[in-house]
Design a protein around this motif. Sequence first.
Motif, PDB file in Angstrom:
ATOM      1  N   TYR A   1       0.835  -1.204   0.000  1.00  0.00           N
ATOM      2  CA  TYR A   1       0.000   0.000   0.000  1.00  0.00           C
ATOM      3  C   TYR A   1       0.870   1.255   0.000  1.00  0.00           C
ATOM      4  O   TYR A   1       0.494   2.280  -0.578  1.00  0.00           O
ATOM      5  CB  TYR A   1      -0.937   0.006   1.200  1.00  0.00           C
ATOM      6  CG  TYR A   1      -2.094   0.958   1.022  1.00  0.00           C
ATOM      7  CD1 TYR A   1      -3.194   0.588   0.258  1.00  0.00           C
ATOM      8  CD2 TYR A   1      -2.073   2.223   1.584  1.00  0.00           C
ATOM      9  CE1 TYR A   1      -4.253   1.459   0.059  1.00  0.00           C
ATOM     10  CE2 TYR A   1      -3.120   3.110   1.395  1.00  0.00           C
ATOM     11  CZ  TYR A   1      -4.207   2.718   0.629  1.00  0.00           C
ATOM     12  OH  TYR A   1      -5.249   3.591   0.438  1.00  0.00           O
ATOM     13  N   TYR A   2       2.015   1.171   0.635  1.00  0.00           N
ATOM     14  CA  TYR A   2       2.974   2.288   0.601  1.00  0.00           C
ATOM     15  C   TYR A   2       3.422   2.542  -0.834  1.00  0.00           C
ATOM     16  O   TYR A   2       3.526   3.694  -1.271  1.00  0.00           O
ATOM     17  CB  TYR A   2       4.158   1.959   1.500  1.00  0.00           C
ATOM     18  CG  TYR A   2       5.287   2.962   1.445  1.00  0.00           C
ATOM     19  CD1 TYR A   2       5.130   4.244   1.937  1.00  0.00           C
ATOM     20  CD2 TYR A   2       6.522   2.602   0.912  1.00  0.00           C
ATOM     21  CE1 TYR A   2       6.166   5.167   1.892  1.00  0.00           C
ATOM     22  CE2 TYR A   2       7.561   3.506   0.871  1.00  0.00           C
ATOM     23  CZ  TYR A   2       7.383   4.790   1.362  1.00  0.00           C
ATOM     24  OH  TYR A   2       8.421   5.699   1.309  1.00  0.00           O
ATOM     25  N   LEU A   3       3.679   1.470  -1.590  1.00  0.00           N
ATOM     26  CA  LEU A   3       4.037   1.613  -3.001  1.00  0.00           C
ATOM     27  C   LEU A   3       2.861   2.172  -3.794  1.00  0.00           C
ATOM     28  O   LEU A   3       3.029   3.056  -4.635  1.00  0.00           O
ATOM     29  CB  LEU A   3       4.463   0.261  -3.572  1.00  0.00           C
ATOM     30  CG  LEU A   3       4.851   0.216  -5.045  1.00  0.00           C
ATOM     31  CD1 LEU A   3       6.062   1.109  -5.306  1.00  0.00           C
ATOM     32  CD2 LEU A   3       5.140  -1.208  -5.488  1.00  0.00           C
ATOM     33  N   ALA A   4       1.662   1.670  -3.516  1.00  0.00           N
ATOM     34  CA  ALA A   4       0.473   2.132  -4.230  1.00  0.00           C
ATOM     35  C   ALA A   4       0.180   3.602  -3.958  1.00  0.00           C
ATOM     36  O   ALA A   4      -0.447   4.271  -4.783  1.00  0.00           O
ATOM     37  CB  ALA A   4      -0.727   1.274  -3.834  1.00  0.00           C
ATOM     38  N   SER A   5       0.624   4.113  -2.827  1.00  0.00           N
ATOM     39  CA  SER A   5       0.341   5.505  -2.482  1.00  0.00           C
ATOM     40  C   SER A   5       1.047   6.486  -3.412  1.00  0.00           C
ATOM     41  O   SER A   5       0.744   7.680  -3.392  1.00  0.00           O
ATOM     42  CB  SER A   5       0.755   5.784  -1.027  1.00  0.00           C
ATOM     43  OG  SER A   5       2.168   5.687  -0.874  1.00  0.00           O
ATOM     44  N   ALA A   6       1.981   6.004  -4.234  1.00  0.00           N
ATOM     45  CA  ALA A   6       2.632   6.869  -5.215  1.00  0.00           C
ATOM     46  C   ALA A   6       1.742   7.118  -6.420  1.00  0.00           C
ATOM     47  O   ALA A   6       2.044   7.981  -7.252  1.00  0.00           O
ATOM     48  CB  ALA A   6       3.956   6.249  -5.670  1.00  0.00           C
ATOM     49  N   ALA A   7       0.645   6.372  -6.547  1.00  0.00           N
ATOM     50  CA  ALA A   7      -0.245   6.498  -7.693  1.00  0.00           C
ATOM     51  C   ALA A   7      -1.246   7.635  -7.481  1.00  0.00           C
ATOM     52  O   ALA A   7      -1.498   8.074  -6.358  1.00  0.00           O
ATOM     53  CB  ALA A   7      -0.993   5.182  -7.920  1.00  0.00           C
ATOM     54  N   ASP A   8      -1.818   8.094  -8.589  1.00  0.00           N
ATOM     55  CA  ASP A   8      -2.864   9.111  -8.509  1.00  0.00           C
ATOM     56  C   ASP A   8      -4.140   8.524  -7.910  1.00  0.00           C
ATOM     57  O   ASP A   8      -4.834   9.193  -7.135  1.00  0.00           O
ATOM     58  CB  ASP A   8      -3.157   9.663  -9.911  1.00  0.00           C
ATOM     59  CG  ASP A   8      -1.987  10.455 -10.476  1.00  0.00           C
ATOM     60  OD1 ASP A   8      -1.913  11.664 -10.204  1.00  0.00           O
ATOM     61  OD2 ASP A   8      -1.158   9.859 -11.183  1.00  0.00           O
ATOM     62  N   LYS A   9      -4.455   7.282  -8.289  1.00  0.00           N
ATOM     63  CA  LYS A   9      -5.638   6.618  -7.773  1.00  0.00           C
ATOM     64  C   LYS A   9      -5.321   5.161  -7.493  1.00  0.00           C
ATOM     65  O   LYS A   9      -4.542   4.536  -8.218  1.00  0.00           O
ATOM     66  CB  LYS A   9      -6.803   6.715  -8.761  1.00  0.00           C
ATOM     67  CG  LYS A   9      -7.339   8.131  -8.937  1.00  0.00           C
ATOM     68  CD  LYS A   9      -8.563   8.154  -9.848  1.00  0.00           C
ATOM     69  CE  LYS A   9      -9.127   9.570  -9.974  1.00  0.00           C
ATOM     70  NZ  LYS A   9     -10.333   9.598 -10.842  1.00  0.00           N
ATOM     71  N   VAL A  10      -5.935   4.617  -6.442  1.00  0.00           N
ATOM     72  CA  VAL A  10      -5.750   3.223  -6.060  1.00  0.00           C
ATOM     73  C   VAL A  10      -7.114   2.543  -6.112  1.00  0.00           C
ATOM     74  O   VAL A  10      -8.092   3.036  -5.521  1.00  0.00           O
ATOM     75  CB  VAL A  10      -5.152   3.087  -4.644  1.00  0.00           C
ATOM     76  CG1 VAL A  10      -4.948   1.623  -4.287  1.00  0.00           C
ATOM     77  CG2 VAL A  10      -3.832   3.852  -4.546  1.00  0.00           C
ATOM     78  N   TYR A  11      -7.173   1.390  -6.807  1.00  0.00           N
ATOM     79  CA  TYR A  11      -8.432   0.673  -6.961  1.00  0.00           C
ATOM     80  C   TYR A  11      -8.315  -0.726  -6.358  1.00  0.00           C
ATOM     81  O   TYR A  11      -7.265  -1.361  -6.441  1.00  0.00           O
ATOM     82  CB  TYR A  11      -8.808   0.541  -8.446  1.00  0.00           C
ATOM     83  CG  TYR A  11      -9.111   1.856  -9.121  1.00  0.00           C
ATOM     84  CD1 TYR A  11     -10.399   2.379  -9.119  1.00  0.00           C
ATOM     85  CD2 TYR A  11      -8.104   2.563  -9.770  1.00  0.00           C
ATOM     86  CE1 TYR A  11     -10.682   3.582  -9.746  1.00  0.00           C
ATOM     87  CE2 TYR A  11      -8.378   3.774 -10.397  1.00  0.00           C
ATOM     88  CZ  TYR A  11      -9.665   4.276 -10.385  1.00  0.00           C
ATOM     89  OH  TYR A  11      -9.938   5.470 -11.005  1.00  0.00           O
ATOM     90  N   MET A  12      -9.415  -1.170  -5.767  1.00  0.00           N
ATOM     91  CA  MET A  12      -9.518  -2.523  -5.253  1.00  0.00           C
ATOM     92  C   MET A  12     -10.996  -2.888  -5.151  1.00  0.00           C
ATOM     93  O   MET A  12     -11.848  -2.001  -5.013  1.00  0.00           O
ATOM     94  CB  MET A  12      -8.829  -2.657  -3.886  1.00  0.00           C
ATOM     95  CG  MET A  12      -9.365  -1.730  -2.824  1.00  0.00           C
ATOM     96  SD  MET A  12      -8.402  -1.731  -1.290  1.00  0.00           S
ATOM     97  CE  MET A  12      -8.524  -3.439  -0.810  1.00  0.00           C
ATOM     98  N   PRO A  13     -11.343  -4.173  -5.245  1.00  0.00           N
ATOM     99  CA  PRO A  13     -12.755  -4.567  -5.151  1.00  0.00           C
ATOM    100  C   PRO A  13     -13.336  -4.219  -3.788  1.00  0.00           C
ATOM    101  O   PRO A  13     -12.625  -4.218  -2.769  1.00  0.00           O
ATOM    102  CB  PRO A  13     -12.704  -6.092  -5.356  1.00  0.00           C
ATOM    103  CG  PRO A  13     -11.415  -6.336  -6.074  1.00  0.00           C
ATOM    104  CD  PRO A  13     -10.465  -5.308  -5.571  1.00  0.00           C
TER     105      PRO A  13
END
Length: 231
Positions: free
Chosen positions: A157-169
């Motif tokens: 999630y720390y890596l994903a926080s670099a993205a503009d948007k994070v998606y998950m079901p």
Amino acid sequence: MASTPGRWTAGTGNFWTNFKRLAGAVIIYNVGLSAYQTYKVFKEFITLPEAFYLELDLEQQTLVERLSNNPISLITAGLHQLELQGLIQTLHTAKSDDRVRGVMAILGGRENFGGIAQLQELRNALLDFRFTAKGRAPIYAYSNTFGEGGLNATGLYYLASAADKVYMPPTSCLSLLGFESTQVFVRGLLDKLKVEPEVYRREEYKSAMATLADKEFDPPHRENLTSLLQV
């Protein structure tokens, strides 16, 4: 009568000469055609479209510092290795390429990277891409779950926080337990075996051999690890 064999021999020689020329021409034609077809396929393979997305797949691939040619590694994960420096170089090149319209980071439920240092380096590269290509190429992160089976997915999630948007079901799991470091101290075992380790430390913060010299975290060792985990 004496001249007939000569004419026959000369005619035979011309036939074989023409046959060799024809065979050579056919071979050259086939080789050229094969080379052209190979070049055409290769050109189609390497030619990028006018607009495309980069896909970063950390679900099926393992992030490694260097690609390994070790036979055991090739059997276990060699075909699914993603070299860190190559990935960073790709992001560095893509951030200034107007054809790149975004990055899709596919993250798995498990952490497929070597450690927090690799995680930080890749995250910094994603942030650099994001800020350089801002408004042109957003970064999207997706994962079926963050923390498969309740595992700690703080790193993912720390890596994903670099993205503009994070998606998950909506029904997926989000397991954020924080960063941790586990070390096994063997000094108690050595004492039972009557083994006395010889450890030389210049200062109290030199804790490389603390697992041999101590039975638990001393304050400087704990302070060291805590500062590293506070990313």
